[in-house]
Design an enzyme around this catalytic site. Structure first.
Site, short mmCIF file in Angstrom:
data_model
loop_
_atom_site.label_atom_id
_atom_site.label_comp_id
_atom_site.label_asym_id
_atom_site.label_seq_id
_atom_site.Cartn_x
_atom_site.Cartn_y
_atom_site.Cartn_z
N LYS A 1 -93.80 32.82 -11.60
CA LYS A 1 -95.03 33.55 -10.67
C LYS A 1 -96.13 31.85 -10.30
O LYS A 1 -95.20 30.68 -10.57
CB LYS A 1 -95.95 33.62 -11.57
CG LYS A 1 -97.49 33.99 -10.90
CD LYS A 1 -97.17 35.13 -10.46
CE LYS A 1 -98.37 36.41 -10.02
NZ LYS A 1 -99.31 36.68 -11.64
N HIS A 2 -96.37 31.37 -8.81
CA HIS A 2 -96.53 30.56 -8.15
C HIS A 2 -95.49 29.51 -8.23
O HIS A 2 -95.84 28.04 -8.95
CB HIS A 2 -97.99 29.81 -8.47
CG HIS A 2 -99.07 30.97 -8.32
ND1 HIS A 2 -98.58 31.58 -6.62
CD2 HIS A 2 -99.59 31.65 -9.18
CE1 HIS A 2 -99.45 32.12 -7.08
NE2 HIS A 2 -100.66 32.44 -8.44
N ASN B 1 -95.67 17.92 -15.24
CA ASN B 1 -95.24 17.17 -16.49
C ASN B 1 -93.93 18.92 -17.54
O ASN B 1 -95.49 19.57 -17.68
CB ASN B 1 -95.73 16.67 -17.58
CG ASN B 1 -95.63 15.50 -17.23
OD1 ASN B 1 -94.67 14.20 -17.18
ND2 ASN B 1 -97.33 14.35 -17.19
N HIS C 1 -91.42 18.14 -8.86
CA HIS C 1 -92.53 17.83 -8.26
C HIS C 1 -93.53 19.01 -7.34
O HIS C 1 -93.08 19.45 -6.12
CB HIS C 1 -93.48 16.45 -8.15
CG HIS C 1 -93.30 15.54 -8.55
ND1 HIS C 1 -92.12 14.82 -9.04
CD2 HIS C 1 -93.97 15.55 -9.95
CE1 HIS C 1 -92.93 13.73 -9.93
NE2 HIS C 1 -93.45 14.40 -10.58
#
Length: 538
Positions: free
Chosen positions: A289-290, A432, A538
């Protein structure tokens, strides 16, 4: 020095009287050439293209008749000649240019149809260095750029998909092509040669192990115009780079709505994650998801793996992407379609599974033909203001790492299995990243937080929520292991994991406070291993 324009007016429509055709991809060539001949266009061609036209019964002149010079050096030199480039570059309404054409007997070339040597396909097939070099086109890009520059008078075609629009224009305007179409085709021609040169230069950089060449070009071909990007106010397109890597770009969509920008981004993330699990060893499922996993598991069957993955976060899984590392079968399909799912992606699918998924008309089903190799080299590109960040793909895998036990207690055999599993998943979680896992399944995932301790707490809360959703009395994190994508800078993140119920930890190590973190692990009775490799995402 810059060349100053003479400001000669550009004609809106130009007639096509003479065309040069030289193509490696002969798709639609004969039909296109017949359409040109129907308008009285004289055809000039080279080598294999000329032979194909002649065999189809079309009148065609060889380019050597135009240049007065034979094709030489195994075809390396055939169109690099003033009789060709003068015919492409001459400004028809410039008196000086017309005089030069008359003096040297240069006839205008009004249409150029070129598609380049199949360099990308050649190197993707694993061809050796010499074969790769030989498939670098020189004359084709030179002619293409010349024609595109002189689009005021020349129509340039680099893609068989454009044959129909050019013939339609000739039909509508009695053998003429409008300026708007000439401009559009010229832009495409420059983009095609740019993408071609990008492929060549990046291949060369790889061949000589040049990690950061002075110039880096990235190119691709439009696969689809998106309805919009991440948000409705953003325009977007999906471009294929030609990399031969199983995934969304190479997949066949068997059913469902058109993929959106976010669908493609999330589906790629899901498939790259699930590819970390070798189907010869285990069946695995990832729910995304996303671009973050909300559940990952391995099992004896895909259905079992899916059920275990769904247990991790059934709320977030709603409307998610499901990726499988093996052939989608009927049993797994029946479970997956029980909740709303945007996309299913798998290497293959059985007929029974396709029929089951087919009952959900909007559900997209993609089959790729294989899994991407997590160890394969490649480039990852990200844009920043005024530049590109380019790096090698993260192809490190936990199976290739020498894990180092740093605590008094070594992990048990089962803990070590789960630690490796958790670290595979953590590699694909936004930093993180904290991943709790037990018995080959994630039980809590914390992603994208500014503090690693916050990620640990979120993951622990997810494990508690999952347990409550399943009607269990204690958190799924009890008795789990935990993975961190980077080192714990302080002991607090580790202690938070211990408080959640984790019994073993896997992390890269390398912090200035490693000794402090190891001591905290020993005091808590945890087993901990260092990987020596981090996986920031990231």
């Amino acid at each position: 020095m810059a060349v100053v324009s003479k400001h000669i007016p550009v004609p809106d429509r130009v007639s096509v009287r003479r065309a040069l055709l030289s193509v490696s991809d002969k798709t639609g060539l004969i039909e296109f050439a017949r359409g040109l001949a129907r308008h009285g266009v004289a055809l000039v061609s080279t080598g294999g293209t000329r032979k194909a036209l002649e065999e189809a019964g079309l009148a065609v002149s060889d380019v050597s008749e135009v240049t007065g010079f034979p094709e030489i050096m195994d075809g390396r030199v055939k169109t690099l000649h003033p009789m060709v480039h003068g015919g492409l570059l001459a400004i028809r309404d410039d008196e000086e240019h017309k005089g030069a054409m008359a003096e040297h007997g240069i006839a205008g070339i009004d249409l150029l149809c070129v598609n380049l040597y199949p360099f990308e396909a050649t190197v993707a097939s694993g061809a050796d260095y010499a074969t790769g070099v030989e498939n670098i086109d020189i004359g084709g890009p030179a002619m293409t750029r010349a024609a595109a520059k002189n689009h005021a008078y020349v129509t340039v075609i680099t893609d068989p998909q454009d044959y129909a629009s050019v013939l339609a224009a000739l039909d509508e305007d009695k053998g003429q092509v409008p300026l708007a179409l000439r401009k559009k085709l010229a832009q495409k021609a420059f983009a095609r040669t740019a993408a071609y040169d990008a492929a060549v230069s990046n291949w060369f950089a790889q061949q000589i192990a040049e990690e950061a060449p002075d110039y880096r070009a990235i190119g691709g071909k439009l696969a689809e115009v998106m309805r919009y990007g991440e948000n409705p106010h953003q325009a977007a397109g999906f471009y294929k780079t030609g990399e031969q890597r199983f995934g969304v770009a190479t997949a066949s969509q068997l059913q469902g709505k058109t993929l959106s920008y976010n669908n493609i981004n999330d589906t790629d993330a899901a498939f790259e994650l699930v590819a970390e699990f070798n189907p010869q060893r285990t069946k695995a499922v990832a729910i995304i998801k996303h671009a973050n996993p909300c559940g990952v598991a391995e099992g004896a069957s895909l259905r079992q793996a899916y059920e275990k993955a769904l247990l991790c976060d059934p709320v977030s899984a709603f409307g998610g992407i499901v990726a499988l590392n093996d052939t989608l079968d009927a049993e797994a399909a029946e479970e997956i379609v029980k909740i709303f799912t945007e996309v299913i992606i798998a290497p293959h699918a059985t007929d029974e599974a396709i029929e089951i998924v087919g009952k959900k008309k909007n559900l997209r089903l993609l089959v790729t033909g294989g899994l991407p190799d997590p160890r394969a080299k490649g480039l990852a590109v990200k844009t920043v203001a005024g530049g590109l960040l380019v790096q090698n793909r993260d192809n490190g895998t936990v199976d290739d790492l020498d894990l180092k036990v740093v605590t008094k207690r070594a992990p048990s055999e089962q803990e070590m299995v789960d630690l490796r599993f958790a670290f595979r998943v953590a590699k694909h979680v936004k930093s993180n990243a904290i991943v709790y896992a037990r018995n080959g399944a994630t039980v809590g995932i914390g992603a994208g937080q500014m503090s690693r301790v916050d990620s640990s707490r979120i993951a622990a809360r997810k494990a508690q929520d999952a347990a409550e959703a399943a009607g269990l009395s204690q958190s799924l994190a009890i008795g789990s292991v935990v993975a961190s994508d980077a080192f714990f800078p302080f002991a607090d993140g580790l202690l938070s994991a211990a408080e959640a119920g984790a019994t073993a930890v896997i992390q890269p190590g390398g912090s200035m406070r490693d000794d402090e973190v190891i001591k905290a692990a020993n005091d808590a009775g945890l087993a901990m291993v260092f990987t020596g490799m981090r996986h920031f995402r990231h």
